[in-house]
Design a protein around this motif. Sequence first.
Motif, PDB file in Angstrom:
ATOM      1  N   TRP A  35      25.454  15.996  13.329  1.00 34.90           N
ATOM      2  CA  TRP A  35      25.952  14.651  13.265  1.00 34.90           C
ATOM      3  C   TRP A  35      25.238  13.624  12.354  1.00 34.90           C
ATOM      4  CZ3 TRP A  35      29.285  13.166  18.171  1.00 34.90           C
ATOM      5  CH2 TRP A  35      30.517  13.134  17.835  1.00 34.90           C
ATOM      6  N   TRP A  36      24.821  14.319  11.280  1.00 32.42           N
ATOM      7  CA  TRP A  36      23.945  13.753  10.284  1.00 32.42           C
ATOM      8  C   TRP A  36      22.627  12.908  10.298  1.00 32.42           C
ATOM      9  CZ3 TRP A  36      28.816   9.636   9.419  1.00 32.42           C
ATOM     10  CH2 TRP A  36      29.847  10.434   9.179  1.00 32.42           C
ATOM     11  N   CYS A  37      21.997  13.505  11.668  1.00 36.58           N
ATOM     12  CA  CYS A  37      20.921  13.051  12.232  1.00 36.58           C
ATOM     13  C   CYS A  37      19.545  13.891  11.592  1.00 36.58           C
ATOM     14  CB  CYS A  37      20.823  13.173  13.684  1.00 36.58           C
ATOM     15  SG  CYS A  37      21.851  11.968  14.584  1.00 36.58           S
ATOM     16  N   ASP A  70      18.342   1.359  19.896  1.00 36.23           N
ATOM     17  CA  ASP A  70      18.369   2.855  20.111  1.00 36.23           C
ATOM     18  C   ASP A  70      19.723   3.709  19.457  1.00 36.23           C
ATOM     19  OD1 ASP A  70      20.231   1.746  21.993  1.00 36.23           O
ATOM     20  OD2 ASP A  70      18.728   2.149  23.745  1.00 36.23           O
ATOM     21  N   ASN A  71      20.618   3.242  19.064  1.00 37.33           N
ATOM     22  CA  ASN A  71      21.562   3.853  18.286  1.00 37.33           C
ATOM     23  C   ASN A  71      22.360   2.960  17.120  1.00 37.33           C
ATOM     24  OD1 ASN A  71      24.432   2.273  19.195  1.00 37.33           O
ATOM     25  ND2 ASN A  71      23.411   2.742  21.216  1.00 37.33           N
ATOM     26  N   GLY A  72      22.894   3.854  16.215  1.00 38.03           N
ATOM     27  CA  GLY A  72      23.369   2.907  15.090  1.00 38.03           C
ATOM     28  C   GLY A  72      24.308   1.832  15.211  1.00 38.03           C
ATOM     29  N   SER A  73      25.095   1.779  16.236  1.00 36.52           N
ATOM     30  CA  SER A  73      26.057   0.842  16.631  1.00 36.52           C
ATOM     31  C   SER A  73      25.376  -0.298  17.098  1.00 36.52           C
ATOM     32  CB  SER A  73      27.015   1.300  17.834  1.00 36.52           C
ATOM     33  OG  SER A  73      27.614   2.632  17.386  1.00 36.52           O
ATOM     34  N   THR A  74      24.524  -0.041  17.972  1.00 35.76           N
ATOM     35  CA  THR A  74      23.539  -1.499  18.085  1.00 35.76           C
ATOM     36  C   THR A  74      22.693  -1.902  17.069  1.00 35.76           C
ATOM     37  OG1 THR A  74      21.794   0.081  19.160  1.00 35.76           O
ATOM     38  CG2 THR A  74      23.308  -0.697  20.665  1.00 35.76           C
ATOM     39  N   GLY A 119      35.583   1.408   6.286  1.00 33.76           N
ATOM     40  CA  GLY A 119      34.325   1.253   6.726  1.00 33.76           C
ATOM     41  C   GLY A 119      33.718   1.691   8.180  1.00 33.76           C
ATOM     42  N   TYR A 120      32.923   1.999   8.544  1.00 24.12           N
ATOM     43  CA  TYR A 120      32.481   2.456   9.954  1.00 24.12           C
ATOM     44  C   TYR A 120      31.056   2.102  10.293  1.00 24.12           C
ATOM     45  CZ  TYR A 120      31.811   5.342  14.089  1.00 24.12           C
ATOM     46  OH  TYR A 120      31.536   5.796  15.320  1.00 24.12           O
ATOM     47  N   HIS A 121      30.935   1.400  11.523  1.00 22.14           N
ATOM     48  CA  HIS A 121      29.686   1.020  11.858  1.00 22.14           C
ATOM     49  C   HIS A 121      29.007   1.291  13.236  1.00 22.14           C
ATOM     50  CE1 HIS A 121      29.579  -0.799   8.007  1.00 22.14           C
ATOM     51  NE2 HIS A 121      30.739  -1.352   8.061  1.00 22.14           N
ATOM     52  N   GLY A 122      30.319   1.967  14.088  1.00 20.77           N
ATOM     53  CA  GLY A 122      30.019   2.238  15.340  1.00 20.77           C
ATOM     54  C   GLY A 122      31.017   2.074  16.136  1.00 20.77           C
ATOM     55  N   LEU A 126      28.418  -3.586   5.012  1.00 20.93           N
ATOM     56  CA  LEU A 126      28.978  -2.199   4.203  1.00 20.93           C
ATOM     57  C   LEU A 126      27.996  -1.196   4.227  1.00 20.93           C
ATOM     58  CD1 LEU A 126      29.363  -2.814   0.527  1.00 20.93           C
ATOM     59  CD2 LEU A 126      28.017  -4.012   1.889  1.00 20.93           C
ATOM     60  N   GLU A 127      28.413   0.101   4.024  1.00 17.48           N
ATOM     61  CA  GLU A 127      27.454   1.094   4.098  1.00 17.48           C
ATOM     62  C   GLU A 127      27.309   1.284   2.585  1.00 17.48           C
ATOM     63  OE1 GLU A 127      29.861   4.544   6.383  1.00 17.48           O
ATOM     64  OE2 GLU A 127      30.827   2.538   5.988  1.00 17.48           O
ATOM     65  N   PRO A 128      26.142   1.391   2.140  1.00 13.75           N
ATOM     66  CA  PRO A 128      25.788   1.431   0.631  1.00 13.75           C
ATOM     67  C   PRO A 128      26.126   2.952   0.044  1.00 13.75           C
ATOM     68  CG  PRO A 128      23.750   1.907   1.995  1.00 13.75           C
ATOM     69  CD  PRO A 128      24.893   1.625   3.084  1.00 13.75           C
ATOM     70  N   ILE A 172      23.251  -4.470   5.058  1.00 11.78           N
ATOM     71  CA  ILE A 172      23.399  -2.919   4.661  1.00 11.78           C
ATOM     72  C   ILE A 172      23.245  -2.139   5.777  1.00 11.78           C
ATOM     73  CG2 ILE A 172      22.437  -1.188   3.274  1.00 11.78           C
ATOM     74  CD1 ILE A 172      24.045  -3.127   1.559  1.00 11.78           C
ATOM     75  N   ASP A 173      24.361  -1.316   5.901  1.00 12.28           N
ATOM     76  CA  ASP A 173      24.345  -0.235   6.920  1.00 12.28           C
ATOM     77  C   ASP A 173      23.652   1.048   6.639  1.00 12.28           C
ATOM     78  OD1 ASP A 173      24.774   1.701   9.031  1.00 12.28           O
ATOM     79  OD2 ASP A 173      26.989   1.022   9.560  1.00 12.28           O
ATOM     80  N   GLU A 174      22.655   1.492   6.839  1.00 13.64           N
ATOM     81  CA  GLU A 174      22.131   2.792   6.315  1.00 13.64           C
ATOM     82  C   GLU A 174      22.040   3.725   7.279  1.00 13.64           C
ATOM     83  OE1 GLU A 174      20.566   3.851   3.330  1.00 13.64           O
ATOM     84  OE2 GLU A 174      20.285   1.824   2.100  1.00 13.64           O
ATOM     85  N   VAL A 175      22.555   3.598   8.397  1.00 12.96           N
ATOM     86  CA  VAL A 175      22.710   4.383   9.564  1.00 12.96           C
ATOM     87  C   VAL A 175      22.686   6.023   9.155  1.00 12.96           C
ATOM     88  CG1 VAL A 175      23.691   5.271  11.512  1.00 12.96           C
ATOM     89  CG2 VAL A 175      23.246   2.766  11.354  1.00 12.96           C
ATOM     90  N   ALA A 176      23.949   5.986   8.379  1.00 15.86           N
ATOM     91  CA  ALA A 176      24.068   7.472   7.806  1.00 15.86           C
ATOM     92  C   ALA A 176      23.409   7.976   6.581  1.00 15.86           C
ATOM     93  CB  ALA A 176      25.701   7.674   7.713  1.00 15.86           C
ATOM     94  N   SER A 231      19.134   4.187  11.905  1.00 14.12           N
ATOM     95  CA  SER A 231      19.205   5.076  12.918  1.00 14.12           C
ATOM     96  C   SER A 231      19.166   6.391  12.648  1.00 14.12           C
ATOM     97  CB  SER A 231      20.464   4.651  14.029  1.00 14.12           C
ATOM     98  OG  SER A 231      20.287   5.362  15.317  1.00 14.12           O
ATOM     99  N   LYS A 232      20.288   7.331  13.364  1.00 11.19           N
ATOM    100  CA  LYS A 232      20.174   8.709  12.879  1.00 11.19           C
ATOM    101  C   LYS A 232      19.042   9.483  12.506  1.00 11.19           C
ATOM    102  CE  LYS A 232      25.044   8.533  12.294  1.00 11.19           C
ATOM    103  NZ  LYS A 232      25.942   9.647  13.168  1.00 11.19           N
ATOM    104  N   GLY A 233      18.863   9.431  10.964  1.00 15.26           N
ATOM    105  CA  GLY A 233      17.609  10.372  10.452  1.00 15.26           C
ATOM    106  C   GLY A 233      16.263   9.575  10.642  1.00 15.26           C
TER     107      GLY A 233
END
Length: 445
Positions: A54-56, A112-116, A146-149, A218-220, A252-256, A281-283
Motif C-alpha cells: 500500500w505504497w509504504c 500518525d497517518n496520511g489522512s490526518t 484527487g484523494y487525501h484520505g 493537491l497531489e503533486p 501539497i499532499d506528498e503522502v503517496a 506519511s506512508k514512505g
Amino acid sequence: MKLHLLEKDKRYIWHPYTQMKDYEKEEHILIVRAEGMRLYDSKGRVFFDTISSWWCNVHGHNHPMIKEAIKRQLERLEHVIFAGFTHENAILLAEKLIQIAPSNITKVFYSDNGSTACEIALKMSYQFWKNIGKKKKETFISLELGYHGDTIGAMSVGGIPLFQEKFSRLLFSTHKVPSPYCYRCRFGKERDRCKLECIEPLENLLKERNEEIAGIILEPLLQAAGGMIIYPVKYLKRVAELTKIYHVHLIIDEVATGFGRTGKMFALEYGGIKPDFICVSKGITSGYLPLAATLTTNKIYSAFYDDYIKNKTFHHGHTYTANPLATAAAVASLKVFEQEGVLGKISKLIPIFHQEMERFKELPIIGDVRCIGMVGALEIVKDKNTKSLFPVKERIGWKIYKEGLKEGLILRPLGNIVYFFLPLCIKSDELYQVINRTYKILVSI
Ligand SMILES: Cc1ncc(COP(=O)(O)O)c(C=O)c1O
C-alpha cells in the motif's frame, strides 16, 4: 495451527476496502515473513510486493538498519506523550525533514497517518486566516479525482465519487476543479501541445472568489488513488503561481509521492515550488510503523504564536503523535537514503522500467501507459479508439488481481488501472520478472 488462524481471521476481522463477501469466497493468504520486495506466505509461496504494501515500503522489507533502529529505541522508550514532552528521534527527524524540504519549510507537526496529515494542513490553513483577521477565507479548492484520505475532512477535499458519494451529506463543501487527466482530456487537447486549458476553471475561480478561499490541496504530479494519473509539471507550477497571485495557501499532499517514489525525494521538486504545507506519511518510515507529518512555514507558525489568552493556539493532537519507535524508523530510513545512495541508484533503473512499460502499448487492451519514477500505470480499455471501458460487472481489475496471485504478484488494480508502485530496493532481475509476469497475464485476460 495456520489454518486455525485463518478461520479466526474470517470470524473476527473486517478488512479495509474489501467486499467481505468476495474475501470470504477466496483463498486467504497469510503472510508470515518478508525480505526485500518478496512476501512469503504460510504455504511457502512467494509474492512480489509490486505495490510496496500500500505504497509504504521504500527500502524493502526486513531492512537491517531500520530494524536495528527500532530495536535500539525499544530498549529505551516505546512511547511518551508529545504535549509538553519531547524525545530525541522526533527532534532528529524534524531537523532532517526540514533539511530535505524546500527552503521555506521550517516547522514539523507530527501525526500518525496520511489522512490526518492532510486534515491538519486544512485546519491550520483555516485557522491561520482566522488568526490574522481574514475571517471570510473559509473554503478550499481540490481536484476531481484527487484523494487525501478517508476521514471526513480528507474526504471533503477528495474527488473520487466511488469513495465519497455515499457520505456526501456528512462532508463540508469545497470547490472542485477538473483533474489534469491527459489521456482523457475533457478539452480534447494533447499533453505536450496543450496550453493548460484544464487550469482555466481554477484560474477563474481564484479570480472571482479568492477572498473566500483559504487554500488549494493537491497531489503533486501523480493523482494516485484517482487512477495513477500523471500530469505535467507545467500544471503544478502554474497552480503554485496562481496561489501566490491570489493569496491562497498551497497544500501539497506528498503522502503517496514522498520519499523517492517519483525519482526525487519529493515530487514537488520537479516544479521547484514552495508550498505553504507539505503532508507526508506512508514512505516516511519506509512502511515499518505508522507516522505522518505536516510541514509548514514560519509565516504560518507565527500566526498561531501569541499569549494563550488570545486563543490562537492550534488545538489539535493525536495520541500517538511522533511515536518514538516510528520516528526512530523514519530517521533510519532517511539514513538508508544517504548511505546506500538510493536516489542515485534508482535513477539508473527508472529509464529501464519506463522503457519496459512501453511494451504494454502493443496489447489491444492497453489504452495508455504512464510512468513517473518507480510508479507505472496501464489503463485497460475495451476499445483503444473510443477509449471505452469494460462494463463494471466484468470486474476486470478483480480478475487481474487474482491472476496476479497465481503468478506470484501482488497487483491491486484501481478499477481498470493496473499499476506498479515499486519499492526502491528492487533489483533489475526482479523488475524484469514483474514486467514479464504482468505481460503474460494481460496478454491472456
Ligand atoms: C495522496 C494521499 N493522501 C492521503 C492518503 C491517506 O493516507 P492514510 O491511508 O494513511 O490515511 C493517501 C492514501 O492512500 C494518499 O494516497
